[in-house]
Design an enzyme around this catalytic site. Structure first.
Site, PDB file in Angstrom:
ATOM      1  N   HIS A 175      13.088 -26.095  10.820  1.00 22.43           N
ATOM      2  CA  HIS A 175      12.572 -24.854  11.390  1.00 22.43           C
ATOM      3  C   HIS A 175      13.582 -23.707  11.304  1.00 22.43           C
ATOM      4  CE1 HIS A 175       8.916 -26.723  12.758  1.00 22.43           C
ATOM      5  NE2 HIS A 175       9.597 -27.659  13.392  1.00 22.43           N
ATOM      6  N   HIS A 192     -13.689  25.178 -16.104  1.00 25.00           N
ATOM      7  CA  HIS A 192     -12.341  25.199 -15.531  1.00 25.00           C
ATOM      8  C   HIS A 192     -11.327  24.851 -16.612  1.00 25.00           C
ATOM      9  CE1 HIS A 192      -8.917  24.051 -12.843  1.00 25.00           C
ATOM     10  NE2 HIS A 192      -9.423  25.015 -12.090  1.00 25.00           N
TER      11      HIS A 192
END
Length: 464
Positions: free
Chosen positions: A288, A366
Site C-alpha cells: 500500500h 467576407h
C-alpha cells in the site's frame, strides 16, 4: 475498455464487519452524476461528511489504505475501490454508517456481485482517461519495491511478489484486459503471515480478522501449544495446519491467489489517482505504501498536464450529440446552426465541434479573395455550444429558449480558415441562478487558442 462513463442503476447495500476496526457497518452504493467520481459519505457522523477517494486524502497505510477529510475517516478502502475500477464504474456515492467498509470474505467479489445485481448504466459523457505518454517509475530499494508505468492504449497490470517463503515462493499475476477482473481477480482474498498475526493484534489492527475473511500463511513448523494460543486469539475452538501451508488448511482459490490479491489491492489504490488510466503497470513486491507513493507521482503528472488542458477531438469516437440531437434542442437552422457535434457534456462544461468549409454562406461576402471566418460567427458558434450546456440543466430543454445576454473580455488570437476544425469549450463560472448562466468559452484549432470570451445567457420558457 469503456468509452462512456458509467454509474449503477439503483442503490445496493452490503453489510458486515470491518477488518481492522472490528465494527459492524452497512455500506450502500448509490448512483451518481457524470464526473462525480468515487466519494464516501459517513452518514453516522454529524453533518454526514463526504470524503473523496483521492490520494491527497490518504492518512494511514497500516495494512490497508485509509482516507480522511475534515476529521471524517474511512479505513481500508482498497477492496471497495477495486470492485468499482474492475467493473469500469466511474461515478458512485458510497454511504457508510461506520468507520470501515465490511471486509466480507477478504476479497472484492461480494461488492462486485452486489453492484452487478442492480446493473450498470451508461452516462452521457466520455471517460476522462489519463494516458501514460512517457515512462514513470517508483523505487524503494530498502524494501525491494519497483513500480513502473509504460505507454499503452489499454489498462494492464502485472504484479510479482516474493516473500522468501517456502509456501508461496515467487508468484506472478497479470490482468491483460480489465474485463478479466470479475472472473480472475475479484474473488482473491487478503492474506497475512503467521509471524505477523500476533503483532497486528498488538497494534490494535485486524480486530475483525477471521479465518473466514483472510488467509493465514504458515511458513514454519507450529507446535500444538501455539495452535491452542492461536485458536484463543482468533476465537476458535481449534485451528490446525499441515507442516507448512495455510492455517486451518484453507484451500486457495488459485495457486497464485496472494499475487492476484496484491494486484487487486493495486487496482484499488490506484483508483485514488482520480481518473481512469491508459497504460501498462509493472510492479515488483508492491504494497500500500508503494502503491500510494506511485499514485501520487501519477497524479502530479496529471496536474502538470492539465494546467492548460486543451480538449481533444477523436473523430473515431461517437459524439455525445450528433447534428440531429443538437437540432432537437437548439432552435437554429441553416445557415445559423453552426455546431456539428457535442463531444463532452457534464454538469459544468461542454465541448462542441465545428468543421469550417469553404461553402459556408458567410465566405461569399467576407473577404472572398482571402476567406477568414468572421469573429462574430465564431462567437455565435461558441454561444450555441454554451446554449447546449445551459439547456441541459432543465427538464425538457426543447420547451426553453436560451438567449445570449452579454459578451465580455473577448479576444481573437488567430485566424480561422476554411478546412479548420474548431473545438469550442464552455465552462460555467458559477452555478446557474434565476435562469442566468455565466460562462467562460474558448475556441481551439489544432491545439492552438484562436478565441476566448466570457458570456452570459438566460434560460426562458417558451410559453412564458
Amino acid at each position: 475498455m469503456n468509452d462512456k462513463q458509467h454509474t449503477i442503476k439503483a442503490p445496493v447495500t452490503v453489510s458486515g464487519i470491518g477488518l481492522h476496526t472490528g465494527v459492524e457497518s452497512n455500506m450502500t452504493f448509490k448512483p451518481a452524476p457524470v464526473n462525480h467520481g468515487y466519494k464516501f459519505q459517513r452518514i453516522d457522523l454529524p453533518e454526514q461528511p463526504i470524503v473523496e477517494a483521492d490520494v491527497d486524502n490518504v492518512v494511514d497505510l497500516s495494512r490497508g489504505t485509509t482516507i480522511e477529510k475534515n476529521g471524517a475517516r474511512v479505513n481500508t478502502v482498497e477492496h471497495t475501490l477495486a470492485a468499482l475500477v474492475g467493473l469500469q464504474i466511474d461515478n458512485v456515492l458510497i454511504e457508510l454508517d461506520g468507520p470501515e467498509p465490511p471486509i466480507m470474505d477478504g476479497s472484492s467479489v461480494d461488492f462486485v456481485n452486489a453492484l452487478l445485481s442492480v446493473g450498470l448504466e451508461e452516462q452521457n459523457a466520455h471517460r476522462n482517461y489519463f494516458e501514460i505518454t512517457k515512462g514513470v517509475s517508483y523505487k524503494d530499494e530498502k524494501r525491494g519495491v519497483e513500480i513502473a508505468a509504460l505507454p499503452l492504449d489499454d489498462y494492464r497490470l502485472t504484479v510479482m511478489v516474493d516473500y522468501n517463503s517456502p509456501v508461496l515462493g515467487s508468484q506472478h499475476a497479470s490482468l491483460t484486459n480489465i474485463n478479466q477482473f470479475e472472473e480472475q481477480i475479484a474473488s482473491c482474498r487478503t492474506f497475512v503471515f503467521l509471524h505477523e498475526l500476533e503483532a497486528l493484534y498488538k497494534q490494535n489492527l485486524i480486530k475483525g480478522g477471521d479465518l473466514d475473511n483472510a488467509i493465514v500463511i504458515v511458513d514454519r513448523v507450529v507446535e500444538d501449544g501455539e495452535l491452542t494460543y492461536l485458536a484463543d486469539l482468533l476465537g476458535k475452538k481449534k485451528v490446525e495446519v499441515k507442516a507448512e501451508g495455510i492455517l486451518n488448511n484453507t484451500k486457495l482459490r488459485y495457486k497464485n491467489e496472494p499475487a492476484r490479491h496484491k494486484l487487486l489491492d493495486m487496482l484499488g489504490d490506484l483508483a485514488l489517482i482520480g481518473r481512469p488510466i491508459k497504460g501498462q503497470i509493472l510492479a515488483a513486491r508492491p504494497g500500500h505504501a508503494a502503491n500510494i507513493a506511485f499514485a501520487r507521482k501519477v497524479k502530479k503528472m496529471i496536474q502538470e498536464a492539465s494546467v492548460k488542458a486543451i480538449p481533444t477531438y477523436d473523430p473515431k469516437k461517437p459524439p455525445i450529440m450528433d447534428i440531429n440531437q443538437i437540432a432537437a434542442i437548439l432552435p437554429h437552422r441553416y445557415p445559423f446552426l453552426l455546431i456539428d457535434k457535442i463531444i463532452n457534456l457534464d454538469a459544468t462544461s461542454v465541448v462542441g465541434v465545428k468543421n469550417v468549409t469553404m461553402n459556408e454562406p458567410f465566405f461569399t461576402g467576407h473577404f472572398p479573395e482571402n476567406p477568414v471566418m468572421p469573429g462574430v460567427i465564431q462567437i455565435e458558434a461558441m454561444a450555441q455550444t454554451g446554449g447546449i450546456l445551459v439547456l441541459s440543466t432543465v427538464d425538457n430543454p426543447d420547451d426553453y429558449w436560451s438567449y445570449l445576454l452579454g459578451i465580455d473580455r473577448c479576444r481573437f488570437k488567430r485566424k480561422v480558415l476554411p478546412g479548420d476544425t474548431i473545438i469550442f469549450k464552455c465552462e460555467l463560472l458559477a452555478p446557474i441562478k434565476r435562469g442566468i448562466a455565466k460562462m467562460f468559452g474558448q475556441a481551439f484549432v489544432a491545439g492552438q487558442l484562436v478565441m476566448e470570451a466570457e458570456m452570459s445567457a438566460m434560460i426562458v420558457k417558451k410559453d412564458a
